[in-house]
Design a protein around this motif. Structure first.
Motif, short mmCIF file in Angstrom:
data_model
loop_
_atom_site.label_atom_id
_atom_site.label_comp_id
_atom_site.label_asym_id
_atom_site.label_seq_id
_atom_site.Cartn_x
_atom_site.Cartn_y
_atom_site.Cartn_z
N ALA A 152 0.83 -1.20 0.00
CA ALA A 152 0.00 0.00 0.00
C ALA A 152 0.87 1.25 0.00
N VAL A 153 0.40 2.28 -0.70
CA VAL A 153 1.08 3.58 -0.70
C VAL A 153 0.44 4.43 0.38
N LEU A 154 1.19 4.70 1.44
CA LEU A 154 0.63 5.43 2.58
C LEU A 154 0.82 6.93 2.34
N LEU A 155 -0.30 7.62 2.14
CA LEU A 155 -0.26 9.03 1.73
C LEU A 155 -0.13 9.99 2.90
N GLY A 156 -0.77 9.69 4.03
CA GLY A 156 -0.71 10.62 5.14
C GLY A 156 -1.78 10.33 6.17
#
Length: 343
Positions: free
Chosen positions: A30-34
């Motif tokens: 997963a790409v953890l954005l914030g």
């Protein structure tokens, strides 16, 4: 990264390590954005710098406490988000913002590294834009957490080829007769019948579920006792009678006997819910019908909120703000709830 729990008292808080689910999501790619905004100490949509808004109608708040998670997902700022729920904090903002919210069975998703509000009630789950997305995310975050005493080692599998004709769906008439909302519910029920499911009328428990709130209040007061004893609860932005500061203070007057009796009530309710799911696989109805949101949280049963259209309704005032006229309406999301047996 600052993890403030939406509270002015923790504006500078930076955790020393990642939460269990952050590691699980990173492992899955997963790409953890914030971080999104959170109602202060997991309550509502007010946080120390403002009110989180419903992207369908910014005049109203997004509900909470997973306010920013639902709002950001509905607005398309992310593919999915993570919410936490003690008593409605995934389901309520999902209903408000028109997202799919899944509160998994208690103990399925490890909670270490997350904020503790109530040890026996807190859960973590996905907020998405489709039901299948919640299955994808839950598959990633499901799993045993050795640092969470309530974590249960169990597998998760999603079978989209299930024979719906073998699925027994129960409904309580209280969610399907009378109001305009109930007309929409009846349409949902008709679609379920068209898919071939076995639909049958059931009766949900007539249970004094609001009494169970005493247990939540005591656990939350214990978790944040330091704020009460130091008077730092005065720093929280939301200070009405039902907000956390006064709730925690009042909880200190609850007797051990009353607490124990409520715990026994909770065990009785668990038995009644288990009896319901002996006869049906799924219950469908209003997300807040007949106390099911409250009761299923206290018994640990999963709940899935699915948007199924829009309807014109009054715009809700944001928490603590007189920002909406009496007759102002908008075309806003409408959702139904589904419950099933544990795991």
């Amino acid at each position: 990264i600052a993890t403030t729990w939406g509270a002015s008292t923790y504006q500078e808080r930076i955790p020393s390590s990642n939460a269990h689910i952050v590691a699980r999501l990173e492992e899955a790619g997963a790409v953890l954005l914030g971080k999104t905004s959170c109602g202060a100490i997991a309550y509502g949509d007010i946080w120390y710098s403002g009110v989180t808004r419903n992207p369908w109608e910014p005049m109203e708040g997004s509900s909470g406490s997973s306010a920013g998670s639902a709002s950001a997902t509905a607005a398309g700022l992310c593919a999915f988000s993570i919410g936490t729920e003690t008593l409605g904090s995934i389901i309520s903002p999902s209903v408000r913002c028109g997202t799919v919210g899944l509160r998994p069975t208690f103990g399925r998703v490890g909670r270490s590294g997350g904020m503790t509000l109530c040890w026996s009630l807190d859960k973590i789950g996905p907020i998405c834009r489709s039901a299948e997305d919640t299955a994808i995310v839950l598959d990633c975050i499901n799993g045993f957490d050795s640092s969470d005493a309530a974590s249960i080692a169990t597998n998760f599998s999603y079978d989209k080829s299930i024979d719906i004709s073998k699925l027994r769906v129960g409904y309580d008439p209280s969610s399907f007769t009378g109001s305009r909302d109930h007309q929409l519910n009846r349409q949902v029920l008709e679609v379920i019948k068209l898919f071939g499911a076995q639909v049958e009328e059931i009766e949900l428990p007539e249970f004094q579920f609001r009494t169970l709130m005493l247990q939540l209040d005591v656990e939350a007061a214990a978790a944040f006792e330091e704020l009460t004893l130091s008077n730092r609860d005065d720093e929280l932005r939301w200070q009405v009678d039902r907000a956390w500061p006064n709730t925690w203070r009042k909880a200190r007057t609850i007797s051990a006997i009353d607490y124990l009796q409520v715990d026994r009530m909770r065990r009785q309710l668990m038995g009644q819910m288990a009896d319901i799911f002996q006869d049906v696989d799924v219950v469908v109805g209003d997300n807040f019908s007949k106390g099911m949101l409250h009761m299923s949280n206290f018994t640990g049963h999963p709940q899935l909120s699915i948007p199924c259209g829009h309807k014109v309704r009054p715009i809700r005032q944001a928490f603590g703000e007189e920002n909406v006229g009496e007759n102002e309406t908008a075309n806003l999301p409408y959702s139904v709830g589904f419950w099933s047996r544990l795991f």
